[in-house]
Design a protein around this motif. Structure first.
Motif, short mmCIF file in Angstrom:
data_model
loop_
_atom_site.label_atom_id
_atom_site.label_comp_id
_atom_site.label_asym_id
_atom_site.label_seq_id
_atom_site.Cartn_x
_atom_site.Cartn_y
_atom_site.Cartn_z
N GLY A 1 -13.17 -18.86 32.39
CA GLY A 1 -13.52 -19.99 31.54
C GLY A 1 -12.32 -20.51 30.77
O GLY A 1 -12.11 -21.72 30.67
N ALA A 2 -11.52 -19.60 30.23
CA ALA A 2 -10.32 -20.01 29.50
C ALA A 2 -9.32 -20.70 30.42
O ALA A 2 -8.69 -21.70 30.06
N LEU A 3 -9.15 -20.16 31.63
CA LEU A 3 -8.22 -20.78 32.57
C LEU A 3 -8.68 -22.18 32.96
O LEU A 3 -7.87 -23.12 33.00
N LEU B 1 -0.79 -23.67 39.30
CA LEU B 1 -1.30 -23.60 37.94
C LEU B 1 -0.39 -24.34 36.95
O LEU B 1 -0.87 -25.02 36.04
N LYS B 2 0.92 -24.21 37.14
CA LYS B 2 1.83 -24.92 36.24
C LYS B 2 1.69 -26.44 36.41
O LYS B 2 1.72 -27.20 35.43
N THR B 3 1.52 -26.89 37.64
CA THR B 3 1.33 -28.31 37.89
C THR B 3 0.05 -28.82 37.24
O THR B 3 0.01 -29.90 36.66
N LEU B 4 -1.01 -28.02 37.29
CA LEU B 4 -2.27 -28.41 36.67
C LEU B 4 -2.15 -28.47 35.15
O LEU B 4 -2.71 -29.38 34.51
N ARG B 5 -1.44 -27.53 34.57
CA ARG B 5 -1.23 -27.55 33.11
C ARG B 5 -0.46 -28.80 32.70
O ARG B 5 -0.80 -29.46 31.72
N SER C 1 -15.11 -28.51 31.23
CA SER C 1 -14.36 -27.41 31.83
C SER C 1 -14.49 -26.19 30.93
O SER C 1 -14.73 -26.32 29.73
N GLY C 2 -14.38 -25.01 31.52
CA GLY C 2 -14.57 -23.79 30.75
C GLY C 2 -15.67 -22.95 31.37
O GLY C 2 -15.95 -23.06 32.58
N SER D 1 -1.85 -13.47 35.27
CA SER D 1 -3.00 -13.12 36.09
C SER D 1 -4.28 -13.38 35.30
O SER D 1 -4.30 -13.34 34.07
N TRP D 2 -5.37 -13.65 36.02
CA TRP D 2 -6.66 -13.88 35.36
C TRP D 2 -7.78 -13.30 36.21
O TRP D 2 -7.62 -13.05 37.40
N ASP D 3 -8.90 -13.04 35.57
CA ASP D 3 -10.03 -12.38 36.24
C ASP D 3 -11.18 -13.35 36.44
O ASP D 3 -11.32 -14.36 35.74
#
Length: 488
Positions: free
Chosen positions: A109-111, A6-10, A72-73, A100-102
């Motif tokens: 969507g936010a992620l 996730l950090k790499t994608l950001r 995206s979203g 963490s995300w759900d």
């Protein structure tokens, strides 16, 4: 040390924003890793995994999801929930320092919006750039899960590093293709020379299998069971995230390595390698497959008939040998039965109208719908159905009967003659559960068209061939459709 997925994608998304804003030097241009236009699970994950390890090199890599009409979203979550499921399984439990995300439209969507880039996002962002930065953007790319850009530059594919663009960015971005990893038929766009690295085009069940092999051969993805010093480049828990993600694509595309017509040594070797990257507490690959597969099957419940046809869609052009008029061919794949989508449409006629509208909007002469599902009628056996429509509007002056006709209908007759034996087709019957026999008869009567069923009232021809228990995959069917057209 490498960063988490996730950090790499950001970071990749931040690099993209700086690049289009002109904030990067000429020595720092990124490489976009672009999947094919169907943007299915294999295509998206192949781009993400390749880009992750590409970021261990001197060049920044940005995965680009090839959806020109989907930002995206939440909308990406609605249309590709199986990717969200695979991503969630790969990033949970969350690593230290990761949030963490759900799997909800709000959270997921936010992620997605904060970590991923689609072609629709790219195009919208370019429109917001001040006019002072006018001119076409020049960008580098690696293609995964396809091997030819649909819009080529005037210099054509003969150049050492071919250039072109993609729908949605055709008026704003020129891509120079530096490499390619794909498991489809080589379309001849990529020159086979030392300037293209990597260049891996091989038959395999999943492109993610070839991506895994390529990253190993480039010395970017090392076996976590080896105790070499190079392994310190990537943390074991990060390798597990990437291994789970790649495994989900390979297992879905090969039906958990059970599809005899699709599984190759590339796939089995990749699964063996990736399984060794998993931590002891990681669920086994079969559990991963079952969860992603179930999500993919249920995902169609929330889509319209047109969205289902477009969801896993390929299109290409063929020209008959006796005519200069090309035929556009569309191939739709789905993981539900024909009766299921007909019930969703309302009735067989409404489904036929939806297919025809889909085809007309894309100027198709032939449209193929292939289903793949487990049949409760046959004790949970994996099975397929094939549904092919030939539309009018592709005039062909010399058909096989030396009468005026249309090339699409004539090609479909050729296809049927060839496919009965080569694809081991059987007469269609409903293989999901249908309570009413008359409903099954109505579907068969409406779909299995012939000369007597031509819709003369509207002046159009519709030729349909429906069969069940098709044991072959799209890779076996598409060449027969191609041959049926080019042989005319």
């Amino acid at each position: 040390m490498s960063a988490s997925l996730l950090k790499t994608l950001r970071t990749a998304l931040q690099t993209h924003h700086r690049f289009i804003a002109g904030a990067l030097s000429h020595a720092e241009p990124p490489i976009y890793v672009i999947g094919n236009p169907s943007a299915d699970l294999d295509s998206i994950i192949s781009a993400v995994v390749y880009a992750y390890f590409g970021n261990l090199t001197a060049r920044r890599h940005i995965p680009l999801i090839n959806l020109p009409n989907v930002p995206s979203g939440p909308e990406l979550y609605r249309l590709r929930p199986e990717f969200v499921k695979a991503l969630h399984l790969s990033t949970h439990p969350a690593l230290e320092g990761e949030q963490s995300w759900d799997e909800t439209p709000e959270s997921a969507g936010a992620l997605l919006r904060d970590h991923f880039l689609t072609v629709a996002d790219f195009a919208a962002q370019l429109k917001s750039i001040p006019t002072g930065t006018s001119g076409r953007l020049q960008a580098d790319a690696v293609l995964v899960d396809w091997n030819a850009l649909p819009i080529t530059s005037r210099s054509g594919p003969q150049q050492q590093q071919p250039k072109g663009s993609i729908p949605g960015l055709e008026s704003t971005v020129d891509f120079t293709v530096l490499g390619c990893v794909d498991h489809h038929i080589d379309e001849g766009f990529m020159p086979h020379g030392s300037q293209i690295k990597p260049l891996e085009i091989h038959t395999a069940g999943s492109c993610a299998s070839l991506v895994t092999h390529t990253l190993q051969s480039l010395n970017l993805w090392h076996d976590s069971t080896q105790s070499t010093s190079t392994n310190t480049q990537t943390e074991p828990e990060h390798l597990t995230q990437l291994a789970q993600l790649a495994l989900s694509a390979i297992l879905i595309d090969t039906t958990n390595l059970t599809s005899k017509d699709k599984v190759t040594p590339w796939d089995t070797h990749a699964v063996e390698f990736l399984t060794r990257q998993l931590q002891p507490q990681t669920p086994p690959p079969t559990t991963l497959y079952n969860q992603v597969h179930q999500t993919k099957q249920n995902s169609l419940d929330f889509l319209t008939v047109t969205e289902i046809l477009d969801r896993d869609y390929k299109q290409w052009t063929e020209t008959p040998s006796s005519s200069s008029k090309p035929v556009e061919i569309g191939f739709c794949s789905m993981v539900k039965s024909l009766p299921w989508i007909i019930r969703k449409a309302g009735n067989a006629k409404a489904f036929l109208d939806a297919v025809e509208g889909f085809a007309r909007a894309r100027n198709l002469g032939i449209v193929v719908v292939m289903t793949a599902f487990t049949s409760p009628v046959k004790g949970g056996e994996f099975t397929r159905e094939l549904f092919v429509v030939a539309l009018d509007g592709n005039a062909h002056d010399h058909d096989i009967d030396n009468r005026d006709g249309d090339v699409a209908t004539t090609a479909l007759k050729h296809f049927v003659n060839q496919a009965v034996d080569k694809l081991r087709l059987q007469p269609w019957t409903a293989l999901d559960v249908i309570d009413r026999l008359d409903q099954e008869e109505e579907i068969a009567r409406s779909l299995v068209g012939n000369d007597e069923h031509a819709d003369a009232a509207e002046g159009r021809y519709r030729r349909v061939w429906v069969q069940a228990d098709l044991s072959k995959s799209r890779k076996q069917v598409a060449p027969l459709v191609r041959e049926a057209v080019t042989s005319l």
